[in-house]
Design a protein around this motif. Structure first.
Motif, PDB file in Angstrom:
ATOM      1  N   ARG A   1      26.512  30.524  39.801  1.00  0.00           N
ATOM      2  CA  ARG A   1      26.879  30.933  41.203  1.00  0.00           C
ATOM      3  C   ARG A   1      27.580  32.474  41.343  1.00  0.00           C
ATOM      4  N   SER A   2      28.633  32.459  40.308  1.00  0.00           N
ATOM      5  CA  SER A   2      29.299  33.899  40.373  1.00  0.00           C
ATOM      6  C   SER A   2      30.237  33.940  38.998  1.00  0.00           C
ATOM      7  N   PRO A   3      30.122  34.895  38.513  1.00  0.00           N
ATOM      8  CA  PRO A   3      30.826  35.105  37.176  1.00  0.00           C
ATOM      9  C   PRO A   3      32.333  34.740  37.298  1.00  0.00           C
ATOM     10  N   LEU A   4      33.049  34.423  36.193  1.00  0.00           N
ATOM     11  CA  LEU A   4      34.642  34.235  36.196  1.00  0.00           C
ATOM     12  C   LEU A   4      35.310  35.590  36.349  1.00  0.00           C
ATOM     13  N   THR A   5      36.249  35.780  37.013  1.00  0.00           N
ATOM     14  CA  THR A   5      36.806  37.190  37.174  1.00  0.00           C
ATOM     15  C   THR A   5      38.342  36.829  37.132  1.00  0.00           C
ATOM     16  N   GLN A   6      39.021  37.824  36.489  1.00  0.00           N
ATOM     17  CA  GLN A   6      40.456  37.967  36.530  1.00  0.00           C
ATOM     18  C   GLN A   6      40.921  38.750  37.956  1.00  0.00           C
ATOM     19  N   LEU A   7      42.082  38.300  38.476  1.00  0.00           N
ATOM     20  CA  LEU A   7      42.662  38.866  39.640  1.00  0.00           C
ATOM     21  C   LEU A   7      43.085  40.337  39.304  1.00  0.00           C
ATOM     22  N   VAL A   8      42.885  41.315  40.124  1.00  0.00           N
ATOM     23  CA  VAL A   8      43.280  42.603  39.856  1.00  0.00           C
ATOM     24  C   VAL A   8      44.863  42.619  39.819  1.00  0.00           C
ATOM     25  N   PRO A   9      45.468  43.692  39.209  1.00  0.00           N
ATOM     26  CA  PRO A   9      47.016  43.654  38.868  1.00  0.00           C
ATOM     27  C   PRO A   9      47.611  44.018  39.866  1.00  0.00           C
ATOM     28  N   LYS A  10      46.824  44.967  41.060  1.00  0.00           N
ATOM     29  CA  LYS A  10      47.755  45.675  41.959  1.00  0.00           C
ATOM     30  C   LYS A  10      46.905  45.588  43.206  1.00  0.00           C
ATOM     31  N   PHE A  11      47.476  45.864  44.357  1.00  0.00           N
ATOM     32  CA  PHE A  11      46.787  45.913  45.516  1.00  0.00           C
ATOM     33  C   PHE A  11      47.581  47.057  46.200  1.00  0.00           C
ATOM     34  N   LYS A  12      47.310  48.152  46.474  1.00  0.00           N
ATOM     35  CA  LYS A  12      48.254  49.344  46.948  1.00  0.00           C
ATOM     36  C   LYS A  12      49.500  49.300  46.212  1.00  0.00           C
ATOM     37  N   SER A  13      50.501  49.217  46.772  1.00  0.00           N
ATOM     38  CA  SER A  13      51.967  49.364  46.303  1.00  0.00           C
ATOM     39  C   SER A  13      52.492  48.002  45.823  1.00  0.00           C
ATOM     40  N   PHE A  14      51.674  46.808  45.852  1.00  0.00           N
ATOM     41  CA  PHE A  14      51.766  45.646  45.484  1.00  0.00           C
ATOM     42  C   PHE A  14      51.450  45.400  43.967  1.00  0.00           C
ATOM     43  N   ALA A  15      52.578  44.858  43.201  1.00  0.00           N
ATOM     44  CA  ALA A  15      52.040  44.282  41.828  1.00  0.00           C
ATOM     45  C   ALA A  15      51.722  42.737  42.025  1.00  0.00           C
TER      46      ALA A  15
END
Length: 242
Positions: A73-87
Motif C-alpha cells: 500500500r505504501s513503503p516504510l519510511t522514517q520520520l524526518v528529523p526536523k520540521f522548521k526549527s523543531f528537532a
C-alpha cells in the motif's frame, strides 16, 4: 466307575488350555499387553511436534502476508528529523513522538504528540453515525521552560488536520505534578480576548496550523512503523526455537 474317574483325572484344566503361552511368561510380563510400545509414544510425540510447528508456521505466514500488504500500500519510511526549527525524536517502540526547540534567549519548548484518536460528532435526531462522520485528531502537550526558578507553562491541546485547539493551560513545577494540582478552568470558559492572546502566544512559538497539518502527515508514518515493528516482534517470538 473307576475308568470314568481315571478319564477325568487325565484331562488338562481349562485354564491351562485357554492360553498357549507358558504360565511363567504370563507371570513375568503381567501388564505387557496394556502398556503402549515405546515406538508408539515416539510417534505420538513426533506428530504432536509436527502439528505445533505447522500451527506456528501458519501464524508467521499470516503475519508476513499482512506486513507485505501494508508495504504494498505504501513503503516504510522514517520520520524526518526536523520540521522548521523543531528537532523530532521518533521514540521508536512507543506511542508518541517528541519535538524540541529553543525560543529566544531563555526558553525551551518541548512538545509531546500521541497517535491518532477518534472523535465522534454529537448525535443528531434521526441521524446515524457512519465512518465518514468520524474525525481523527492528535493529543498534544506543550511544555514551555524558562529557567530553574520558574515553573513550566503547560498546554493540553487537540490537533486537528488544519488547526490546534487548546483544552487547558496551567502552571506546574519542573519536577512534575504531585497530588491533584489546580489546573484552571476549561479553556473555553476564559475571557475571549485572553483565549486569543494565548493562541497568539503559541503561534509565535511555532505551535500553529502549519504544525497541525505536518503532524497529520507525520503520525500515519509513525503508526505504520510501529505496527510493522510490532508484527515483526511477534513473528520473531513465535518462530524462535527452544
Amino acid at each position: 466307575m473307576a475308568l470314568r474317574l481315571i478319564g477325568r483325572l487325565g484331562r488338562k484344566p481349562s485354564s491351562l488350555i485357554f492360553n498357549s503361552r507358558p504360565i511363567t511368561t504370563l507371570i513375568q510380563n503381567p501388564i505387557q499387553k496394556n502398556s503402549p510400545p515405546q515406538q508408539q509414544q515416539q510417534k505420538r510425540g513426533y506428530v504432536s511436534e509436527m502439528r505445533k510447528t505447522a500451527f506456528e508456521d501458519r501464524i508467521c505466514r499470516l503475519i508476513r502476508n499482512d506486513v507485505q500488504y501494508e508495504l504494498d500500500r505504501s513503503p516504510l519510511t522514517q520520520l524526518v528529523p526536523k520540521f522548521k526549527s523543531f528537532a523530532i525524536d521518533e521514540r521508536s517502540g512507543e506511542q508518541w513522538i517528541r519535538l524540541n526547540k529553543k525560543f529566544g534567549d531563555n526558553e525551551e519548548i518541548k512538545v509531546e504528540v500521541t497517535m491518532f484518536q477518534v472523535s465522534t460528532p454529537p448525535a443528531k435526531d434521526s441521524d446515524v453515525t457512519t465512518a465518514n462522520d468520524l474525525e481523527l485528531y492528535i493529543s498534544m502537550v506543550v511544555d514551555i521552560f524558562k529557567d530553574e526558578e520558574n515553573g513550566i507553562l503547560e498546554f493540553f491541546c487537540n490537533v486537528w488536520p488544519d488547526s490546534v485547539e487548546i483544552e487547558n493551560v496551567f502552571m506546574r513545577a519542573q519536577d512534575g505534578m504531585t497530588g491533584k494540582p489546580y489546573m484552571g478552568p476549561p479553556f473555553d470558559d476564559l475571557d475571549d480576548e485572553l483565549q486569543t492572546s494565548l493562541y497568539d502566544f503559541l503561534e509565535e512559538r511555532g505551535i500553529n496550523d502549519e504544525l497541525a497539518a505536518f503532524l497529520h502527515k507525520c503520525m500515519p508514518h509513525k503508526s505504520k512503523n510501529e505496527y510493522i515493528r510490532w508484527m515483526g516482534s511477534i513473528e520473531s517470538f513465535v518462530a524462535r526455537k527452544k
